[in-house]
Enzyme design. Structure first.
Site, short mmCIF file in Angstrom:
data_model
loop_
_atom_site.label_atom_id
_atom_site.label_comp_id
_atom_site.label_asym_id
_atom_site.label_seq_id
_atom_site.Cartn_x
_atom_site.Cartn_y
_atom_site.Cartn_z
CE LYS A 195 -4.27 -1.87 1.84
NZ LYS A 195 -5.12 -1.71 3.00
CG HIS A 220 -2.70 -3.91 -1.52
ND1 HIS A 220 -3.86 -4.19 -1.91
CD2 HIS A 220 -2.29 -4.94 -0.21
CE1 HIS A 220 -4.35 -5.00 -1.06
NE2 HIS A 220 -3.66 -5.43 0.03
FE FE2 Z 1 -4.44 -6.18 1.83
#
Ligand code: FE2
Length: 330
Positions: A195, A220
């Site tokens: 992320k 991500h």
């Molecule tokens: Fe995740």
């Protein structure tokens, strides 16, 4: 005399016999090691825990705790388990060696200790300790990065540590190995590290994501795997990072795996991840109760998303801990 710049490492020497301890200390100091010399097992353990030591040379027979028990205690602490320990024994008997191996000793030296042999062992084990330190530093950097991403969003604060603990509890409940539990402990912290590449307007968006934002968010998993890939000790954590958003009916991401194609460890992490997400406050809803959360998870399991055995195991785990809690407060 050794200078700070040429210092090769810090050696803890524990021997109750001065006629052994002193020459050992002198030899190591002459070869540019800093030496902490102690006379008994208790002091040895204390120093090993409180000082930044690179290697421990332990006499087997000492007043108080023996070298075996000190070695076992050092290896049992997460903070010192990679600290190399060499047992020095006067008896070249196989039994001592076996007991030493069982206690986790990395190597053995027999009295009288030969100078060249001692220095060669010390050199190679201190080098090994340096590699381990580097590895641990790399892990620490990854975990710090993961926590800094978590800290961006007040709604996910504490999520990684909770996940780490609950994933291990669930893994232990279904009898996974110590290594697998360790992989899950690490993955709880770093599973969302990818992320870092997701822009804040997507990461922190309070409402539902549009198609394009969803595509960015879903990356991500792949980016997280790529970030952790260079670390060999994380090789069994990578599948968890990549596949913690897969679903059993193939509707998950990034690879649309189905059923048992999703590794068990990844399924464990996703089970506790979903539970944790539903039971914590979000910008768009309050935290759900345990009962409501389990109801939703069972509904989604029937829809073909989650592993029914794991959802049942989690349910059991929650019942166990609630029983333990009510027993403690009774
Ligand atoms: Fe995740």
């Amino acid at each position: 005399m050794s200078s700070i710049t040429s210092l090769k490492g810090v050696i803890l020497v524990a021997d109750d016999n001065e006629s052994v301890r002193e020459p050992l200390t002198e030899l190591l100091r002459l070869n540019c090691y800093r030496v902490i010399a102690v006379e008994n097992g208790e002091e040895a353990f204390k120093q090993a825990c409180s000082q930044d030591v690179d290697l421990v040379l332990l006499d087997v027979m000492m007043p108080g705790p023996t070298g075996f028990s000190v070695c076992r205690a050092i290896k049992a602490r997460p903070e010192t388990r990679f600290l190399p320990v060499v047992l020095i024994t006067g008896l070249a008997c196989a039994e001592d060696r076996i007991r030493g191996i069982e206690a986790g000793a990395d190597d053995f030296l027999h009295k009288p200790v030969k100078k060249e042999e001692l220095l060669a062992r010390v050199r190679s084990l201190v080098r090994l300790k340096r590699y381990t330190d580097e590895l641990e530093n790399a892990e620490t950097v990854l975990c710090t990065l993961a926590r800094s991403i978590e800290a961006k969003d007040p709604y996910t604060e504490g999520h990684c540590d909770r996940l780490s603990r609950s994933a291990v509890s669930l893994a232990e409940k279904i009898g996974l190995s110590r290594e697998e539990c360790n992989d899950l402990r690490r993955s709880g912290i770093v599973h969302d590290i990818g992320k870092v590449a997701v822009p804040d307007f997507v990461l922190l968006k309070p409402g539902p994501l549009d198609v394009n934002e969803r595509r960015i968010m879903e990356e991500h998993t792949i980016i997280g795997e790529r970030i952790c890939a260079p670390l060999r000790s994380f090789r069994n954590v990578l599948p968890i990072i990549r596949w913690h958003h897969e679903k059993r009916d193939g509707s998950g991401y990034p690879d649309h795996l189905k059923g048992d194609e999703i590794p068990l460890t990844a399924r464990i992490l996703q089970t506790v991840d979903i539970y944790d997400s539903l039971t914590t406050d979000r910008p768009y809803r309050k935290a759900l109760s345990r009962e409501k959360t389990m109801e939703i998870m069972w509904e989604e399991t029937r829809r073909g998303w989650w592993d029914a055995d794991l959802v049942a195991a989690l349910d059991g785990l929650l019942t166990d801990s609630q029983l333990a809690l009510s027993a403690a407060s009774a």
